[in-house]
Motif scaffolding. Structure first.
Motif, short mmCIF file in Angstrom:
data_model
loop_
_atom_site.label_atom_id
_atom_site.label_comp_id
_atom_site.label_asym_id
_atom_site.label_seq_id
_atom_site.Cartn_x
_atom_site.Cartn_y
_atom_site.Cartn_z
N ARG A 1 6.73 1.02 6.78
CA ARG A 1 6.60 0.08 7.89
C ARG A 1 7.30 -1.24 7.56
O ARG A 1 7.98 -1.82 8.41
CB ARG A 1 5.13 -0.18 8.20
CG ARG A 1 4.89 -0.95 9.48
CD ARG A 1 3.41 -1.07 9.77
NE ARG A 1 2.76 0.23 9.76
CZ ARG A 1 1.45 0.42 9.89
NH1 ARG A 1 0.65 -0.62 10.06
NH2 ARG A 1 0.93 1.62 9.86
N LEU A 2 7.16 -1.70 6.32
CA LEU A 2 7.83 -2.92 5.91
C LEU A 2 9.36 -2.75 5.96
O LEU A 2 10.08 -3.67 6.38
CB LEU A 2 7.39 -3.30 4.49
CG LEU A 2 8.01 -4.57 3.91
CD1 LEU A 2 7.62 -5.79 4.76
CD2 LEU A 2 7.56 -4.76 2.46
N GLU A 3 9.84 -1.58 5.56
CA GLU A 3 11.28 -1.33 5.62
C GLU A 3 11.78 -1.37 7.06
O GLU A 3 12.85 -1.96 7.34
CB GLU A 3 11.59 0.02 4.98
CG GLU A 3 11.37 0.04 3.47
CD GLU A 3 11.50 1.44 2.89
OE1 GLU A 3 11.79 2.38 3.67
OE2 GLU A 3 11.31 1.60 1.67
N ARG A 4 11.05 -0.78 7.98
CA ARG A 4 11.45 -0.82 9.39
C ARG A 4 11.44 -2.25 9.91
O ARG A 4 12.31 -2.66 10.68
CB ARG A 4 10.53 0.06 10.25
CG ARG A 4 10.59 1.54 9.92
CD ARG A 4 9.99 2.38 11.04
NE ARG A 4 8.65 1.98 11.41
CZ ARG A 4 7.54 2.41 10.81
NH1 ARG A 4 7.62 3.26 9.79
NH2 ARG A 4 6.35 2.03 11.22
N TYR A 5 10.45 -3.01 9.48
CA TYR A 5 10.32 -4.41 9.89
C TYR A 5 11.55 -5.21 9.46
O TYR A 5 12.13 -5.98 10.24
CB TYR A 5 9.05 -4.97 9.28
CG TYR A 5 8.75 -6.43 9.57
CD1 TYR A 5 8.14 -6.81 10.75
CD2 TYR A 5 9.06 -7.41 8.63
CE1 TYR A 5 7.84 -8.14 11.01
CE2 TYR A 5 8.76 -8.74 8.87
CZ TYR A 5 8.15 -9.10 10.06
OH TYR A 5 7.86 -10.42 10.30
N HIS A 6 11.98 -5.01 8.23
CA HIS A 6 13.14 -5.77 7.73
C HIS A 6 14.45 -5.26 8.33
O HIS A 6 15.39 -6.04 8.49
CB HIS A 6 13.18 -5.73 6.21
CG HIS A 6 12.18 -6.65 5.56
ND1 HIS A 6 12.15 -8.00 5.83
CD2 HIS A 6 11.17 -6.42 4.69
CE1 HIS A 6 11.16 -8.57 5.14
NE2 HIS A 6 10.55 -7.63 4.44
N PRO B 1 1.01 6.07 15.04
CA PRO B 1 2.08 6.41 14.10
C PRO B 1 1.61 6.52 12.66
O PRO B 1 2.29 7.13 11.83
CB PRO B 1 3.07 5.25 14.27
CG PRO B 1 2.82 4.72 15.64
CD PRO B 1 1.36 4.89 15.86
N TRP B 2 0.48 5.92 12.30
CA TRP B 2 -0.02 5.97 10.93
C TRP B 2 -1.15 6.98 10.76
O TRP B 2 -1.79 7.04 9.73
CB TRP B 2 -0.47 4.59 10.46
CG TRP B 2 -1.54 3.97 11.33
CD1 TRP B 2 -2.89 4.07 11.18
CD2 TRP B 2 -1.34 3.18 12.51
NE1 TRP B 2 -3.54 3.39 12.17
CE2 TRP B 2 -2.62 2.83 13.00
CE3 TRP B 2 -0.21 2.73 13.18
CZ2 TRP B 2 -2.78 2.05 14.15
CZ3 TRP B 2 -0.38 1.96 14.32
CH2 TRP B 2 -1.65 1.63 14.79
N GLY C 1 0.82 -1.20 0.00
CA GLY C 1 0.00 0.00 0.00
C GLY C 1 0.86 1.25 0.00
O GLY C 1 2.01 1.24 0.47
N PRO C 2 0.32 2.36 -0.49
CA PRO C 2 1.13 3.57 -0.64
C PRO C 2 1.68 4.13 0.66
O PRO C 2 2.73 4.78 0.67
CB PRO C 2 0.15 4.57 -1.30
CG PRO C 2 -1.22 4.02 -1.00
CD PRO C 2 -1.05 2.55 -0.97
N ARG C 3 1.02 3.85 1.78
CA ARG C 3 1.47 4.39 3.07
C ARG C 3 2.15 3.34 3.94
O ARG C 3 2.54 3.63 5.06
CB ARG C 3 0.28 4.99 3.83
CG ARG C 3 -0.37 6.17 3.15
CD ARG C 3 -1.65 6.58 3.85
NE ARG C 3 -1.48 6.72 5.28
CZ ARG C 3 -2.48 6.95 6.13
NH1 ARG C 3 -3.70 7.06 5.67
NH2 ARG C 3 -2.25 7.06 7.42
N ASP C 4 2.30 2.12 3.40
CA ASP C 4 2.71 1.02 4.26
C ASP C 4 4.12 0.49 3.96
O ASP C 4 4.63 -0.34 4.70
CB ASP C 4 1.70 -0.13 4.13
CG ASP C 4 0.29 0.30 4.49
OD1 ASP C 4 0.15 1.09 5.45
OD2 ASP C 4 -0.65 -0.14 3.82
N ARG C 5 4.75 0.97 2.89
CA ARG C 5 6.07 0.45 2.53
C ARG C 5 7.11 0.79 3.59
O ARG C 5 8.02 0.00 3.86
CB ARG C 5 6.48 1.00 1.18
CG ARG C 5 5.61 0.50 0.02
CD ARG C 5 6.18 0.90 -1.33
NE ARG C 5 5.30 0.46 -2.42
CZ ARG C 5 4.37 1.24 -2.96
NH1 ARG C 5 4.19 2.47 -2.51
NH2 ARG C 5 3.62 0.77 -3.94
#
Length: 357
Positions: free
Chosen positions: A269-274, A326-327, A263-267
């Motif tokens: 969060r995925l980067e922080r996760y990795h 945070p979102w 999703g446009p606002r969720d990438r």
């Protein structure tokens, strides 16, 4: 060095209930990893109300009474301040009886809806209900594909049955649901449903199964050749389910959700996760994300109320049904979180976001 001194007086302890066995067990690792990200983000700051947040995971894949008994024993220590979790509504109904009025309980799973009479004190719903998820998805599929008649396959417990009830009420015509079947958890053989001649009358299938059951159903459904003509829609599918079924089993499968990693606002969060877990971590999915969001929602509630006491949080949410996360802002209707929902189509083992619903 941690900004907290390890003193028990400076710790908030949370019990997180997530399946570690059974059909929902495929979600456990990703839910626990997502919660670790929320803990890192919160504890790298000021924690919750200046106290360090810690989480203990317990197995929500057992019988509901067994899970509730363990929660009750942990609450009896006086050291548990909240309960969260991704697990079935059957487990929730048992656990909410022992948490009622004692600690906040944030249920981070899609659910059948919450009414004033079915809301024990301290229970908050962080997932989506049929009105905000499956029903608008059916309307979109009707408008886009003229899918009007639906067969329903679900596990035999409260969420699938109550969701099916909401679908029947919305469609308001019994002929539009020619087939409705509920099966036990951990069902391996769906031939009784797939071979039923009434399935031929449906334009699509609403799948209200859990975890590995969804994956097994999708494989068997595809083998019948029906996936080319009949759509499937399910709020119970994430990347774990797509991967378990295999790329070929997910054609014409649609999923409504409030979160997709692309999703446009969720990438971000995925980067922080990795960055926290590395590239081989369990997938961050729409299900594990609700576990992540439940922890941040608890923090927002505590900051709004100035406390984790049930009465003060409920009063604060009633007076100001929007909390900062945070979102962005998260709104509440009563004690149910309301967020935008998107509809995606499965593309192999990933999702293509189609539209907001």
């Amino acid at each position: 060095m941690s900004p907290f001194d390890g003193n028990p007086e400076n710790i908030f302890e949370i019990i997180n209930i997530v399946p570690q066995q059974g059909p929902g067990g495929i979600f456990g690792p990703s839910c626990e990893a997502a919660i670790s990200l929320a803990l890192e983000e919160i504890n790298s700051g000021t924690g919750i109300l200046g106290r360090e947040l810690r989480v203990t995971h317990i197995d929500g894949g057992r019988e509901p009474a067994v899970v509730a008994a363990e929660v009750a024993a942990l609450l009896a220590t006086g050291m548990v301040h909240a309960v969260t979790g991704w697990h079935t509504s059957a487990v929730r109904r048992a656990v909410e009886q022992v948490t009622a009025g004692r600690v906040p309980y944030l249920f981070a799973t899609d659910h059948e809806g919450l009414t004033a009479r079915s809301a024990p004190a301290g229970l908050f719903m962080i997932g989506a209900d049929p009105k905000h998820q499956i029903l608008p998805a059916l309307d979109w599929l009707r408008r886009s594909f003229d899918a009007r008649r639906w067969a329903i396959i679900g596990n035999d417990y409260v969420w699938p049955r109550r969701t099916a009830q909401a679908v029947r009420a919305e469609l308001a015509d019994p002929s539009l649901i020619p087939l409705e079947v509920f099966v036990p958890m951990d069902t391996r053989d769906f031939r009784g449903f797939l071979d039923d001649p009434r399935l031929d009358l449906a334009d699509g299938v609403i799948v209200l199964l859990v975890g590995a059951d969804v994956a097994r159903f999708n494989v068997q459904f595809t083998r019948t050749g029906r996936s080319a003509q009949q759509v499937r829609v399910s709020p119970a599918v994430d990347e774990n389910v797509l991967l378990a079924a295999g790329e070929g089993a997910n054609h014409n499968l649609f999923v409504p959700s409030g979160f997709f990693v692309n999703g446009p606002r969720d990438r971000e969060r995925l980067e922080r996760y990795h960055r926290l877990h590395g590239g081989f971590a369990p997938s961050l999915t729409n299900f594990s994300n609700t576990s992540y969001e439940a922890i941040h929602t608890l923090r927002g509630m505590a900051e709004l109320a100035g406390s984790l006491e049930v009465g003060r949080i409920q009063a604060a949410i009633a007076d100001c049904p929007v909390i900062e996360t945070p979102w962005g802002e998260l709104g509440f209707e009563g004690r149910q979180a309301i967020r935008p929902t998107w509809l995606a189509r499965a593309g192999g083992i990933d999702f293509e976001i189609l539209d907001g619903i």
